[in-house]
Write a protein that holds these residues in place. Structure first.
Motif, PDB file in Angstrom:
ATOM      1  N   UNK A 177       0.659  -1.293   0.011  1.00  0.00           N
ATOM      2  CA  UNK A 177       0.197  -0.153   0.073  1.00  0.00           C
ATOM      3  C   UNK A 177       0.946   1.218   0.116  1.00  0.00           C
ATOM      4  N   UNK A 178       1.991   1.094   0.670  1.00  0.00           N
ATOM      5  CA  UNK A 178       2.816   2.666   0.893  1.00  0.00           C
ATOM      6  C   UNK A 178       3.520   2.709  -0.467  1.00  0.00           C
ATOM      7  N   UNK A 179       3.853   1.524  -1.072  1.00  0.00           N
ATOM      8  CA  UNK A 179       4.549   1.776  -2.576  1.00  0.00           C
ATOM      9  C   UNK A 179       3.441   2.505  -3.528  1.00  0.00           C
ATOM     10  N   UNK A 180       2.233   2.206  -3.292  1.00  0.00           N
ATOM     11  CA  UNK A 180       1.319   2.752  -4.167  1.00  0.00           C
ATOM     12  C   UNK A 180       1.215   4.154  -3.952  1.00  0.00           C
ATOM     13  N   UNK A 181       1.372   4.475  -2.798  1.00  0.00           N
ATOM     14  CA  UNK A 181       1.014   5.796  -2.199  1.00  0.00           C
ATOM     15  C   UNK A 181       2.220   6.606  -1.877  1.00  0.00           C
ATOM     16  N   UNK A 182       3.443   6.017  -1.931  1.00  0.00           N
ATOM     17  CA  UNK A 182       4.466   7.109  -1.836  1.00  0.00           C
ATOM     18  C   UNK A 182       4.971   7.116  -0.298  1.00  0.00           C
ATOM     19  N   UNK A 183       4.813   5.952   0.629  1.00  0.00           N
ATOM     20  CA  UNK A 183       5.226   5.896   1.956  1.00  0.00           C
ATOM     21  C   UNK A 183       5.716   4.795   2.403  1.00  0.00           C
ATOM     22  N   UNK A 184       6.521   4.742   3.595  1.00  0.00           N
ATOM     23  CA  UNK A 184       7.078   3.471   4.077  1.00  0.00           C
ATOM     24  C   UNK A 184       6.452   3.059   5.433  1.00  0.00           C
ATOM     25  N   UNK A 185       6.597   1.594   5.574  1.00  0.00           N
ATOM     26  CA  UNK A 185       6.502   1.391   6.858  1.00  0.00           C
ATOM     27  C   UNK A 185       7.931   0.695   7.562  1.00  0.00           C
ATOM     28  N   UNK A 186       8.758   1.423   8.365  1.00  0.00           N
ATOM     29  CA  UNK A 186       9.939   0.960   8.605  1.00  0.00           C
ATOM     30  C   UNK A 186       9.776  -0.469   9.424  1.00  0.00           C
ATOM     31  N   UNK A 187      11.218  -1.267   9.298  1.00  0.00           N
ATOM     32  CA  UNK A 187      11.233  -2.389  10.026  1.00  0.00           C
ATOM     33  C   UNK A 187      12.021  -1.868  11.342  1.00  0.00           C
ATOM     34  N   UNK A 188      11.384  -1.523  12.258  1.00  0.00           N
ATOM     35  CA  UNK A 188      11.977  -1.004  13.218  1.00  0.00           C
ATOM     36  C   UNK A 188      11.171  -0.863  14.681  1.00  0.00           C
ATOM     37  N   UNK A 189      11.941  -0.840  15.715  1.00  0.00           N
ATOM     38  CA  UNK A 189      11.477  -0.555  17.119  1.00  0.00           C
ATOM     39  C   UNK A 189      11.665   0.862  17.290  1.00  0.00           C
ATOM     40  N   UNK A 190      10.928   1.483  18.138  1.00  0.00           N
ATOM     41  CA  UNK A 190      11.035   2.734  18.632  1.00  0.00           C
ATOM     42  C   UNK A 190      10.782   2.935  20.132  1.00  0.00           C
TER      43      UNK A 190
END
Length: 639
Positions: free
Chosen positions: A229-242
């Protein structure tokens, strides 16, 4: 409710046909319903076997579910099924992708198996689980269709993403992703291997999971939906803890920690481990046996934000030039292979032994009616414990968890490093903390090494890559598209600084996750990752950016050989340079595949710089960022 109104809802024709013709299905009302179903619906049962009748094999038991005081303990009968198969994902559509196509890998169109899968599901009693992948506000309506006897799998996904209770499903619920579970097909079609098939269509992302380990499907399959979905809309979901790190002086620094599986994401949320006498074990020298400890009277407070998936949705981003993230999950898939005995980590031990709600646990050796202990790992074979014990921990049970979006001060990347000496050089030459210019930070995410002794996957290759942002194994599209998105994100967040942190080994020293815990404590106390020019120096290997010249935490100095590993007598400059060459060869092997025609021109320059063994100054000139703080000296007062 869905049981009565599914024919009036906006569902694919295959789903309506499946639910109309199966023996029956349940839409769970709540989490406790799923936990009861996981024991076969028998509230008095101690153990439930998840089994299937497989052609030419008879009844195959895939897993056993044991009722414990603190939840359900699930154990697979095959050691292979206790970890994620890194090459399980195949694509069965004609949309752009760099991933293996189903037809190319298996020699026939997926439509044949797709039809067989629906035919098999029609013979099963089913669970239909509506949920939201990525959260109700910013995520996507999703549906899981699973055999009723695999309710533990549904329970895992219901915790990991936001479950929608059956009585609350509206008529306008229109899933944009559907996950189908059909375990026996891994035996009949795939030689016992884990296979997850993604089929992307306009408005619908189908996932067919032919195994019952949640890692590649319930967990990473949902991640794949967000990446697409992010690829279609131009954003990322990071593989990360915060995590928000709060110092004893109430200073707050937010760290986003990325990395391949085993790179220390969950561990970044843990309090620092201590010895029985309260000291922190820095490390143990594998050559001399020497142990070094650190006295740290008080550590920072931790406010966890995310454990594995950090949503970087454009609606969250402000004008502050820092990356803003929030958790993309409703629960965390915690790995506890490093907790091997009581007292290793009182924080997680207490939460798991005495949870406010029953937990779902995987690969934990537990007896019916007992308290499942997270340091009692099931054995893959006699004397060899499974390296991937897991607990699904709902966020609501984690103390001080942060639900709101947070701006990121420091973006960290973790790598598992092997022991490295002059006699046996390897890439474990990283110091405890390295400061990276943004161009190098981007490159490290493109190559994303899985690192030494990875506990989460079945692969045993010496050094391999997870690729773009370390989430490439879960993505269905093209590498270069994700690389461009990642580069743009780094460019647009210049106030977020970048660091590189090893775990497991620093040169000849065995360290575990202590390096990232100490880096967290140090950076929080000093308010971020900008330094005076006398505090850091260019690392001997340019790929490592800047190394620390000195580090002091609460008045205690960290020995310099943990910061610049070439000063270790067991490694020296000769061993360091040999390890640096291994790192270079890894980068040179992984980066050329990104040099496609539509790669961002800046990205092309950065990769060419690395292929030409550029200097640290070269990387800094390509994508500048202020690493140093300017010293302001007061003028001398004249008498």
């Amino acid at each position: 409710m869905l049981e009565r109104h599914f024919q009036d809802m906006s569902l694919p024709v295959e789903v309506k046909d499946l639910l109309a013709n199966c023996p029956g299905y349940i839409v769970p009302r709540d989490r406790s319903t799923l936990f009861d179903l996981a024991m076969g619906g028998d509230q008095t049962a101690d153990v439930f076997e998840v089994s299937y009748d497989v052609a030419d094999r008879g009844v195959v038991v895939e897993a056993t579910v044991t009722r414990c005081k603190n939840g359900l303990s699930v154990n697979y009968t095959e050691a292979y099924m206790r970890r994620r198969e890194p090459n399980c994902l195949v694509v069965a559509d004609d949309q752009p992708s760099d991933k293996p196509r189903y037809a190319d890998r298996f020699g026939e169109t997926f439509e044949v198996l797709r039809a067989e899968t629906f035919a098999w599901l029609k013979q099963q009693e089913l669970i239909v689980l509506p949920l939201y992948t990525g959260g109700r506000d910013l995520g996507y309506p999703t549906m899981l269709i699973c055999p009723k006897n695999a309710a533990f799998f549904c329970g895992a996904l219901a915790d990991l993403q936001e479950m929608l209770p059956g009585q609350n499903v509206p008529l306008d619920f229109a899933p944009q992703a559907i996950l189908y579970i059909a375990p026996p097909f891994r035996h009949t079609h795939f030689g016992g291997k884990q296979v997850v098939v993604h089929s992307r269509h306009d408005g619908l992302h189908e996932i067919f999971a032919y195994n019952l380990y949640p890692g590649p499907s319930a967990k990473k399959g949902a991640y794949g939906v967000l990446i697409h979905q992010g690829e279609q809309e131009g954003w990322l979901t990071a593989h990360a803890s915060t995590v928000q790190v709060v110092t004893p002086y109430d200073n707050v620094v937010t760290i986003l920690h990325e990395g391949a599986s085993g790179g220390g994401k969950s561990e970044m949320l843990e309090p620092i481990h201590r010895e029985l006498d309260g000291l922190v074990l820095l490390g143990r020298n594998l050559v001399t046996g020497e142990r070094r400890t650190l006295s740290l009277a008080r550590t920072c407070d931790l406010r966890p934000v995310s454990d594995d998936m950090a949503l970087c949705h454009p609606s969250l981003q402000g004008a502050g030039d820092r990356l803003v993230v929030m958790d993309a999950e409703n629960a965390w898939f915690l790995r506890f292979n490093h907790i091997t005995h009581y007292g290793t980590d009182p924080y997680w031990e207490g939460l798991c032994c005495h949870p406010a709600e029953p937990l779902l646990m995987l690969n934990i050796d537990a007896q019916p009616g007992s308290t499942a202990l997270i340091w009692e790992h099931i054995q893959d074979e006699p004397g060899i414990p499974c390296p991937n014990p897991r607990v699904v921990m709902p966020r609501r049970l984690v103390p001080n968890v942060v639900d709101d979006p947070v701006p990121v001060d420091v973006r960290s990347f973790g790598i598992r490093t092997p022991p490295s000496t002059r006699e046996h050089p390897n890439y474990g030459i990283l110091g405890l903390l390295h400061i990276l210019p943004p161009a190098l930070a981007w490159l490290w995410r493109l190559v994303a090494p899985r690192g030494h002794a990875n506990p989460s996957i079945t692969e045993s290759e010496h050094m391999s890559s997870e690729g773009v942002g370390s989430f490439w194994p879960f993505a269905t599209g093209r590498r270069v598209t994700q690389a461009n998105l990642l580069l743009r994100q780094i460019q647009q967040t210049p106030r977020t600084r970048h660091i590189l942190v090893p775990n497991q080994h620093i040169g000849a020293w065995e360290m575990g996750f202590t390096p990232q815990w100490l880096a967290r404590e140090y950076l929080a106390r000093r308010g971020g990752a900008r330094f005076r020019r006398d505090q850091i120096a260019p690392a001997r290997c340019p790929l490592l950016g800047y190394a620390m010249r000195s580090m002091q935490i609460e008045g205690t100095a960290v020995p310099h050989w943990f910061l610049e590993t070439q000063t270790q007598p067991e490694l020296g400059e000769e061993g360091y340079d040999a390890g640096a060459e291994l790192l270079y060869q890894f980068f040179l092997r992984e980066l050329p595949q990104y040099l496609e025609s539509d790669l961002d021109p800046l990205g092309r320059h950065i990769i060419k710089c690395c292929l030409g063994k550029g200097t640290l100054g070269d990387y800094e000139s390509l994508l500048p960022q202020d690493v140093f703080v300017e010293e302001h000296r007061l003028p001398l007062r004249r008498r």
